[in-house]
Design a protein around this motif. Structure first.
Motif, PDB file in Angstrom:
ATOM      1  N   VAL A   4       2.107  -4.556  -1.885  1.00 11.15           N
ATOM      2  CA  VAL A   4       0.871  -3.831  -1.596  1.00 11.15           C
ATOM      3  C   VAL A   4      -0.201  -4.295  -2.574  1.00 11.15           C
ATOM      4  O   VAL A   4       0.094  -4.720  -3.695  1.00 11.15           O
ATOM      5  CB  VAL A   4       1.033  -2.301  -1.701  1.00 11.15           C
ATOM      6  N   ILE A   5      -1.459  -4.208  -2.142  1.00 12.13           N
ATOM      7  CA  ILE A   5      -2.593  -4.501  -3.013  1.00 12.13           C
ATOM      8  C   ILE A   5      -2.996  -3.222  -3.723  1.00 12.13           C
ATOM      9  O   ILE A   5      -3.213  -2.180  -3.088  1.00 12.13           O
ATOM     10  CB  ILE A   5      -3.766  -5.077  -2.210  1.00 12.13           C
ATOM     11  N   SER A   6      -3.097  -3.282  -5.025  1.00 15.04           N
ATOM     12  CA  SER A   6      -3.426  -2.114  -5.839  1.00 15.04           C
ATOM     13  C   SER A   6      -4.928  -2.030  -6.077  1.00 15.04           C
ATOM     14  O   SER A   6      -5.632  -3.042  -6.051  1.00 15.04           O
ATOM     15  CB  SER A   6      -2.704  -2.219  -7.182  1.00 15.04           C
ATOM     16  N   ASP A   7      -5.422  -0.808  -6.332  1.00 18.39           N
ATOM     17  CA  ASP A   7      -6.798  -0.671  -6.799  1.00 18.39           C
ATOM     18  C   ASP A   7      -6.854  -0.446  -8.303  1.00 18.39           C
ATOM     19  O   ASP A   7      -7.926  -0.340  -8.885  1.00 18.39           O
ATOM     20  CB  ASP A   7      -7.532   0.452  -6.052  1.00 18.39           C
ATOM     21  N   ASN A   8      -5.670  -0.374  -8.962  1.00 16.70           N
ATOM     22  CA  ASN A   8      -5.602  -0.308 -10.425  1.00 16.70           C
ATOM     23  C   ASN A   8      -4.187  -0.646 -10.862  1.00 16.70           C
ATOM     24  O   ASN A   8      -3.397   0.232 -11.211  1.00 16.70           O
ATOM     25  CB  ASN A   8      -6.015   1.061 -10.951  1.00 16.70           C
ATOM     26  N   VAL A   9      -3.876  -1.925 -10.864  1.00 18.36           N
ATOM     27  CA  VAL A   9      -2.518  -2.361 -11.169  1.00 18.36           C
ATOM     28  C   VAL A   9      -2.144  -2.074 -12.622  1.00 18.36           C
ATOM     29  O   VAL A   9      -0.963  -1.999 -12.969  1.00 18.36           O
ATOM     30  CB  VAL A   9      -2.348  -3.854 -10.827  1.00 18.36           C
ATOM     31  N   PHE A  10      -3.145  -1.885 -13.484  1.00 24.79           N
ATOM     32  CA  PHE A  10      -2.849  -1.643 -14.893  1.00 24.79           C
ATOM     33  C   PHE A  10      -2.092  -0.329 -15.111  1.00 24.79           C
ATOM     34  O   PHE A  10      -1.333  -0.215 -16.068  1.00 24.79           O
ATOM     35  CB  PHE A  10      -4.136  -1.658 -15.719  1.00 24.79           C
TER      36      PHE A  10
ATOM     37  N   GLY B  87      20.168  -4.987  -3.676  1.00 30.39           N
ATOM     38  CA  GLY B  87      19.174  -3.931  -3.611  1.00 30.39           C
ATOM     39  C   GLY B  87      17.840  -4.375  -3.050  1.00 30.39           C
ATOM     40  O   GLY B  87      17.661  -5.504  -2.591  1.00 30.39           O
ATOM     41  N   SER B  88      16.887  -3.454  -3.110  1.00 30.07           N
ATOM     42  CA  SER B  88      15.554  -3.687  -2.582  1.00 30.07           C
ATOM     43  C   SER B  88      14.535  -3.435  -3.681  1.00 30.07           C
ATOM     44  O   SER B  88      14.880  -3.057  -4.793  1.00 30.07           O
ATOM     45  CB  SER B  88      15.287  -2.759  -1.387  1.00 30.07           C
ATOM     46  N   GLY B  89      13.270  -3.672  -3.378  1.00 30.95           N
ATOM     47  CA  GLY B  89      12.239  -3.480  -4.382  1.00 30.95           C
ATOM     48  C   GLY B  89      10.855  -3.548  -3.777  1.00 30.95           C
ATOM     49  O   GLY B  89      10.685  -3.590  -2.554  1.00 30.95           O
ATOM     50  N   THR B  90       9.849  -3.584  -4.643  1.00 34.13           N
ATOM     51  CA  THR B  90       8.455  -3.621  -4.228  1.00 34.13           C
ATOM     52  C   THR B  90       7.662  -4.513  -5.177  1.00 34.13           C
ATOM     53  O   THR B  90       8.112  -4.831  -6.279  1.00 34.13           O
ATOM     54  CB  THR B  90       7.829  -2.220  -4.248  1.00 34.13           C
ATOM     55  N   ILE B  91       6.477  -4.902  -4.744  1.00 36.44           N
ATOM     56  CA  ILE B  91       5.517  -5.606  -5.590  1.00 36.44           C
ATOM     57  C   ILE B  91       4.148  -4.962  -5.394  1.00 36.44           C
ATOM     58  O   ILE B  91       3.775  -4.611  -4.265  1.00 36.44           O
ATOM     59  CB  ILE B  91       5.436  -7.109  -5.244  1.00 36.44           C
ATOM     60  N   GLU B  92       3.421  -4.800  -6.481  1.00 39.57           N
ATOM     61  CA  GLU B  92       2.050  -4.304  -6.458  1.00 39.57           C
ATOM     62  C   GLU B  92       1.185  -5.332  -7.182  1.00 39.57           C
ATOM     63  O   GLU B  92       1.551  -5.784  -8.265  1.00 39.57           O
ATOM     64  CB  GLU B  92       1.995  -2.952  -7.173  1.00 39.57           C
ATOM     65  N   LEU B  93       0.047  -5.721  -6.588  1.00 33.18           N
ATOM     66  CA  LEU B  93      -0.728  -6.803  -7.189  1.00 33.18           C
ATOM     67  C   LEU B  93      -2.223  -6.561  -7.084  1.00 33.18           C
ATOM     68  O   LEU B  93      -2.692  -5.770  -6.266  1.00 33.18           O
ATOM     69  CB  LEU B  93      -0.368  -8.145  -6.538  1.00 33.18           C
ATOM     70  N   GLN B  94      -2.961  -7.285  -7.950  1.00 35.50           N
ATOM     71  CA  GLN B  94      -4.421  -7.196  -7.977  1.00 35.50           C
ATOM     72  C   GLN B  94      -4.958  -8.358  -8.810  1.00 35.50           C
ATOM     73  O   GLN B  94      -4.278  -8.852  -9.718  1.00 35.50           O
ATOM     74  CB  GLN B  94      -4.853  -5.871  -8.617  1.00 35.50           C
ATOM     75  N   ARG B  95      -6.168  -8.812  -8.519  1.00 39.72           N
ATOM     76  CA  ARG B  95      -6.792  -9.782  -9.405  1.00 39.72           C
ATOM     77  C   ARG B  95      -7.049  -9.115 -10.753  1.00 39.72           C
ATOM     78  O   ARG B  95      -7.421  -7.936 -10.814  1.00 39.72           O
ATOM     79  CB  ARG B  95      -8.098 -10.317  -8.810  1.00 39.72           C
TER      80      ARG B  95
END
Length: 310
Positions: free
Chosen positions: A176-182, A144-152
């Protein structure tokens, strides 16, 4: 050369590590499992996909064998093992002042625990929808495939955020870089805090749990507790959205045929991550004076089961 370590070389750590290695980066896998480490060093990681089987040559070490510093340290141990791992690597001088320490483990509160060892400016959070399986020592199943979302973790801009995102995307990890990973972290934690303990306690697959005609009446009060705590921590998730997200996992075409990871851990004689899901939510609730009796009860019930299985 950019030096990367994956601490926790299980299924997901193996997947992330080998894809980054195949993208041309210097990667070391760090784990405690002697047989796994030996197999990787002798033969490489054997990767089985839907269409092929092949080996990836990659270095594996125990924490006590680490003798270098890393630019990026990705923590993918079980949640209960993460603090010991980061402390072990800190003691080995593997973490320098510029090292980015990123976790995409399940559960909540990892940034707070890591901040007891390193400054929060070094901590990065990620949530992933990739999956992987460990078939045996040195053997991965990748489908399968997937994604990652990250932020400091503190939300501040950082050149390393861009660097990590570029590494992940060069490795085909759809980052992708998130603006609110929480928001994504708490959404995934809500899913796991409902399906994991309930399927574990009731000994049911996800679809079997959802087949009960009053399933929504069972899960909604639990979700309401979690959402109340998240909202009090300035994380904007909504009960209806979380109910629909969980119900979307019931069909066989999604996750319905599977036992959640907590069920698998328990029946393999391993401690569960309940303290980092429902237990952490209950702890946050106590700190915020928000009542969480359902999360507290589920935490105790899973710990009771651990007495029989672990």
């Amino acid at each position: 050369m950019y030096n990367i370590a994956i601490a926790g070389a299980g299924a997901m750590g193996g997947r992330i590590g080998t894809q980054i290695k195949e993208a041309g980066y210097n990667v070391t896998l760090i784990d405690y499992w002697d047989e796994h480490i030996k197999k990787i060093n002798d033969d490489g990681l054997e990767i089985k996909t839907e269409t092929s089987t092949y080996n990836v040559s990659i270095t594996a070490k125990k924490p006590s064998e680490v003798n270098e510093q890393y630019d990026l340290l990705i923590i993918l141990t079980k949640a209960m093992d993460a603090s010991a791992m980061i402390n072990a690597l800190y003691d080995r001088d593997a973490i320098k002042a510029s090292t980015a320490i990123l976790t995409m483990m399940n559960g909540l509160g990892h940034d707070e625990r890591f901040a007891e060892v390193v400054p929060k400016s070094q901590i990065f959070l990620a949530v992933t929808m990739w999956t992987a399986g460990l078939r045996g020592p040195g053997q991965l199943l990748l489908e399968g495939s997937g994604t990652i979302e990250l932020q400091r973790a503190d939300g501040e801009a950082d050149y390393r955020t861009e660097e990590i995102n570029n590494i992940f995307n060069k490795a085909g990890l759809n980052s992708v870089i998130s603006d609110n990973v929480f928001i994504s972290i708490w959404s995934k934690a809500t899913l796991n805090s409902v399906l994991n303990p309930l399927c574990t306690i009731l000994d049911k697959r996800i679809g079997e749990l959802g087949a009960y005609d009053r399933a929504r009446d069972m899960i909604q009060p639990l979700i309401e507790e979690i959402v109340a705590v998240a909202n009090a921590r300035n994380v904007d998730i909504k009960t209806d959205d979380m109910v629909h997200k969980i119900e979307a996992a019931y069909p066989e075409s999604t996750q319905g045929l599977h036992y959640p990871s907590m069920h698998q851990d328990l029946h393999k004689g391993r401690l569960t991550e309940i303290d980092f899901l429902n237990g952490q939510i209950a702890k946050y609730g106590k700190d915020l004076n928000i009542s969480t009796p359902l999360n507290t009860m589920l935490t105790h019930q899973v710990h009771e089961l651990e007495l029989d299985y672990v």
